[in-house]
Design an enzyme around this catalytic site. Structure first.
Site, PDB file in Angstrom:
ATOM      1  N   ASP A  29     -14.126  -6.813  -9.470  1.00  0.00           N
ATOM      2  CA  ASP A  29     -14.773  -7.498  -8.541  1.00  0.00           C
ATOM      3  C   ASP A  29     -15.954  -8.096  -8.696  1.00  0.00           C
ATOM      4  OD1 ASP A  29     -15.975  -7.794  -5.758  1.00  0.00           O
ATOM      5  OD2 ASP A  29     -14.306  -6.761  -4.733  1.00  0.00           O
TER       6      ASP A  29
ATOM      7  N   GLU B 145     -11.563  -2.140  -8.589  1.00  0.00           N
ATOM      8  CA  GLU B 145     -12.082  -2.493  -7.382  1.00  0.00           C
ATOM      9  C   GLU B 145     -13.536  -1.634  -6.944  1.00  0.00           C
ATOM     10  OE1 GLU B 145     -10.570  -1.544  -2.716  1.00  0.00           O
ATOM     11  OE2 GLU B 145      -9.142  -2.007  -4.447  1.00  0.00           O
TER      12      GLU B 145
ATOM     13  N   GLU C  13      -2.064   0.688  -8.665  1.00  0.00           N
ATOM     14  CA  GLU C  13      -3.381   0.303  -8.768  1.00  0.00           C
ATOM     15  C   GLU C  13      -4.512   1.566  -7.958  1.00  0.00           C
ATOM     16  OE1 GLU C  13      -5.950  -2.863  -5.934  1.00  0.00           O
ATOM     17  OE2 GLU C  13      -4.287  -3.314  -6.528  1.00  0.00           O
TER      18      GLU C  13
ATOM     19  N   HIS D 166     -10.193  -8.110  -7.657  1.00  0.00           N
ATOM     20  CA  HIS D 166      -9.910  -7.743  -6.187  1.00  0.00           C
ATOM     21  C   HIS D 166     -10.366  -8.290  -5.267  1.00  0.00           C
ATOM     22  CE1 HIS D 166     -11.705  -5.266  -2.962  1.00  0.00           C
ATOM     23  NE2 HIS D 166     -10.414  -4.921  -2.780  1.00  0.00           N
TER      24      HIS D 166
ATOM     25  N   LYS E 112       0.757  -1.259  -0.051  1.00  0.00           N
ATOM     26  CA  LYS E 112      -0.035  -0.024   0.204  1.00  0.00           C
ATOM     27  C   LYS E 112       0.811   1.227   0.027  1.00  0.00           C
ATOM     28  CE  LYS E 112      -3.887  -2.095   0.406  1.00  0.00           C
ATOM     29  NZ  LYS E 112      -5.196  -1.959  -0.680  1.00  0.00           N
TER      30      LYS E 112
ATOM     31  N   ASP F 111      -0.492   0.140  -4.365  1.00  0.00           N
ATOM     32  CA  ASP F 111      -2.097   0.264  -4.497  1.00  0.00           C
ATOM     33  C   ASP F 111      -2.416   1.886  -3.729  1.00  0.00           C
ATOM     34  OD1 ASP F 111      -4.891   0.537  -3.898  1.00  0.00           O
ATOM     35  OD2 ASP F 111      -5.014  -1.507  -3.053  1.00  0.00           O
TER      36      ASP F 111
END
Length: 370
Positions: free
Chosen positions: A271, A248, A222, A298, A168, A196
């Site tokens: 997703d 996502e 992402e 995701h 992240k 992400d």
């Protein structure tokens, strides 16, 4: 074919396996609406969706008050027709998260029923393109963890056979770069590092960060921007060689079409819960294939492994275990690959006793013909 006679609804609340913090939010709890569809042949299909801590009761109410009553008496095998009818029934609240999550719970139950009656596992019923898909892990890359922790997790993931990990981002840019480079130096080449941002940045900042993140040779960037900013993603994608991943937080196939047509992304992370079920998930995956774009969905690994193996352009399954406490058999992993279940169903071995123990108070509903 057989008609739907009864719907049973419930919701369980699952605690995160580890603390999960990203640039904009924390994963508080997985509220999991569950739909059981019973047809006139005595067959049962079980489906579900999820939230990360809020909105679960709203999903349950939409199911109980609108979708479930509309299912009674329908031919359960007419999955595409039912999905579209429910979408138009809820047109005043579509496109949106609550509606998509409710649609997904119904649609996955119908696909589970379809697989059981056909005697086929999901990955075969939905296409049968692959027998395994590569795994990467997100569980050790959360934003609150220090550099030593994310390095240790990445090294363990590599030792365990995973092909990559996700880190992240959203700290000051030099901190992000320092963390990413530390992981890259530890794992060496041949191991993917994905990043992400969870929609945290404006366009100028995302372009700046993509330039700096290149130092760590990342596999994708992402959700760098808010999901509704297609123009911003076009600018970003044109400015960097780093693959841009989105999906996502996208809730309709037409939104994915806009991204693909405008070359605003190069990885689709559709997703199954947030797009509204297996029926639209497959549409998005095949649309991405027509643009020669990979699908790397995701979350929801237990369900996505079957879907990824159904289509030829799925490249990665995201490892975030969340159903271990309410299932018997876990998802099979061999040599860093996720293998789909061979059972004639979605492939999720629900533990009914465990589900009953975690059921949210007042969530149980039963809908039958009046």
């Amino acid at each position: 074919m057989a008609r739907i006679e009864r719907i049973e609804l419930s919701m369980v609340v699952l605690e995160p396996k580890v603390k999960r913090v990203d640039a904009i939010q924390s994963f508080v709890a997985q509220e999991t609406p569950i739909v059981r569809i019973f047809d006139s042949d005595g067959a049962i299909g079980i489906g579900y969706s999820y939230t990360i801590g809020t909105g679960g009761h709203s999903v349950l109410e939409l199911l109980a008050r609108t979708f479930a009553p509309a299912l009674i008496g329908r031919e359960a095998a007419m999955v595409e027709q039912i999905w579209r009818d429910l979408l138009f029934l809820s047109h005043a609240t579509s496109v949106g998260a609550i509606t998509s999550l409710a649609l997904a719970a119904v649609d996955t139950a119908l696909w589970d029923l379809r697989c059981r009656k056909a005697g086929l596992p999901l990955h075969v019923m939905a296409g049968g393109a692959q027998d395994r898909v590569r795994l990467y892990t997100t569980e050790g890359g959360w934003l609150q963890l220090d550099t030593a922790a994310i390095v240790a997790d990445a090294l363990q993931a590599k030792a365990d056979g995973f092909g990559g990990c996700k880190i992240k981002v959203g700290r000051p840019v030099r901190e992000d770069v320092s963390r990413l480079v530390a992981v890259r130096e530890a794992v060496g080449e041949g191991f993917e590092i994905f990043t992400d941002a969870n929609q945290a940045f404006a366009v100028d900042e995302a372009i700046r960060r993509a330039h700096h993140y290149r130092e760590a040779d990342i596999g994708w960037f992402e959700e760098p921007l808010p999901a509704d900013d297609v123009d911003g993603h076009v600018r970003l994608a044109a400015s960097t060689s780093i693959p841009i991943a989105v999906g996502e937080s996208i809730y309709s196939p037409s939104h994915f079409r806009d991204y693909l047509q405008r070359r605003a992304c190069s990885v689709v992370q559709v997703d199954v819960a947030r797009i509204g079920g297996i029926t639209p998930w497959l549409k998005v995956a095949h649309m991405a294939e027509s643009f020669n774009v990979a699908v790397c969905p995701h979350f929801l690994m237990e369900l996505h492994v079957g879907l990824c193996c159904a289509v030829p352009n799925a490249r990665w399954v995201e490892y975030i275990p969340q159903l271990d406490g309410v299932t018997g058999k876990a998802m099979r992993i061999e040599g860093g690959y996720a293998l789909p279940s061979q059972e004639p169903s979605l492939g999720i071995d629900w533990d009914e006793q465990a589900l009953a123990g975690l059921q949210a108070e007042g969530s149980a509903r039963r809908i039958t013909a009046r």
